[in-house]
Design an enzyme around this catalytic site. Structure first.
Site, PDB file in Angstrom:
ATOM      1  N   LYS A  49       0.842  -1.199   0.000  1.00  0.00           N
ATOM      2  CA  LYS A  49       0.000   0.000   0.000  1.00  0.00           C
ATOM      3  C   LYS A  49       0.878   1.251   0.000  1.00  0.00           C
ATOM      4  CE  LYS A  49      -3.799  -2.541   2.000  1.00  0.00           C
ATOM      5  NZ  LYS A  49      -4.536  -3.006   3.180  1.00  0.00           N
ATOM      6  N   GLN A  66      -5.088  -1.680   9.231  1.00  0.00           N
ATOM      7  CA  GLN A  66      -4.845  -2.997   8.648  1.00  0.00           C
ATOM      8  C   GLN A  66      -5.441  -4.084   9.550  1.00  0.00           C
ATOM      9  OE1 GLN A  66      -3.378  -3.567   5.565  1.00  0.00           O
ATOM     10  NE2 GLN A  66      -3.990  -5.691   5.913  1.00  0.00           N
ATOM     11  N   ASP A  99     -11.591   2.047   3.143  1.00  0.00           N
ATOM     12  CA  ASP A  99     -11.854   0.610   2.985  1.00  0.00           C
ATOM     13  C   ASP A  99     -13.355   0.346   2.785  1.00  0.00           C
ATOM     14  OD1 ASP A  99      -9.579  -0.996   2.957  1.00  0.00           O
ATOM     15  OD2 ASP A  99      -9.330  -0.933   5.131  1.00  0.00           O
TER      16      ASP A  99
END
Ligand code: NAD
Length: 284
Positions: A52, A96, A119
């Site tokens: 990322k 995460q 997300d």
């Protein structure tokens, strides 16, 4: 012989488009910024976070890395999220997953501002997806929609089977296919006639985390087969949920692992972060 859907190539095209727009925002004085929080040192998470960060560098998004120790308390993490929610120079916040057991994942997801939820896991964003009026789509299903679009096959009226019902892949995937007028069936670990259902699919999406689970007898001739699974084998190699060697000669289109869905997920994260910046500056 199936046509291989090249996720690497398609994801690069998407990142290049994002790169241009990020540069255009920079001209306006907006430095698109993504905060990435990792708790602990899970090796797979470290690889994902590293990828990322690399993608951020590629597209010109500033990334702020918060690498916190395993023993970080839930309260400390929530405090950091609240701080990032309030910062006008931070456009996207990504925590995460998975988190250590002592931290309530849902509490963390709820704490992220829906406007910075790149997300798209926050219930507000999940709800918006249900009604088809959304700001962000979850990265993996959104990337898969791009892969399917790249085949030129119209989803409308097609039999679509999604194997797996997770909140991050299976469920939103089914919803996106439904929005494109697919006839959607969701299969999971308790599904009785999974083989027959899978074999009826014009579009088959597999997201279960079981190496080579889908074999040629479970695939319709000419189907689009999307393999979401990322499984690390004993020899260190990655393998999908689809038995590529047996399925590839039968499918019409197939995604490889690696190089299929994985790079798309990251490209869509870049796209969502750009979109978050635009939303926050009333440019979307
Ligand atoms: P998960 O582990 O949260 O859930 C697995 C799902 O599979 C469950 O809904 C379960 O009902 C179903 N399942 C398990 N065994 C089954 C069986 N034998 N038959 C039918 N269904 C079964 O899954 P997830 O988080 O969606 O991840 C699935 C896989 O996709 C994993 O390998 C993960 O690493 C991978 N993944 C890849 C990406 C990517 O970017 N490529 C993103 C997310 C997840």
């Amino acid at each position: 012989m199936a046509q291989i859907i090249d996720g690497k190539k398609i994801s690069t095209q998407i990142k290049d488009e994002v790169k241009e727009q990020v540069a255009a925002l920079k001209q306006k004085g907006i430095d698109v910024t993504l905060a990435v929080i990792q708790i602990g040192k899970d090796p797979a998470s470290t690889v994902y976070v590293g990828n990322k960060k690399k993608a951020c560098e590629y597209v010109g998004i500033r990334s702020l890395a918060y690498e916190l120790p395993e023993e970080t308390t839930e309260e400390k993490l929530l405090e950091l999220i609240r701080e990032l929610n309030d910062r006008t120079d931070v456009n996207g916040i990504l925590v995460q997953l998975p988190l250590p057991e002592h931290i309530d994942e849902q509490a963390v997801i709820h704490a992220i501002s829906p406007l910075k939820d790149v997300d798209a896991f926050h219930p507000v964003n999940v709800g918006k997806i249900m009604i088809g009026d959304y700001d962000f789509l979850p990265c993996t299903p959104a990337g898969i929609m791009e892969l399917i679009a790249s085949t030129g096959v119209d989803i409308s009226g097609k039999q679509c089977v999604v194997i797996g019902r997770s909140n991050i892949v299976g469920k939103p995937m089914a919803m996106l296919l439904l929005q494109k007028n697919g006839t959607v069936t969701i299969c999971h670990s308790r599904t009785k006639n999974l083989k027959e259902l899978a074999a009826s699919a014009d579009i088959l999406v597999v997201a279960i985390g079981k190496p080579k689970f889908v074999t040629a007898d479970m695939v319709k001739e000419g189907a689009i087969v999307i393999d979401v699974g990322i499984n690390r084998m004993e020899d260190g190699k990655l393998c999908g949920d689809v038995d590529f060697d047996s399925v590839e000669p039968k499918a019409g289109y197939i995604t490889p692992v690696p190089g299929g869905v994985g790079p798309m997920t990251i490209a869509m994260l870049m796209k969502n972060t750009l979109h978050a910046a635009k939303l926050q500056h009333n440019l979307a």
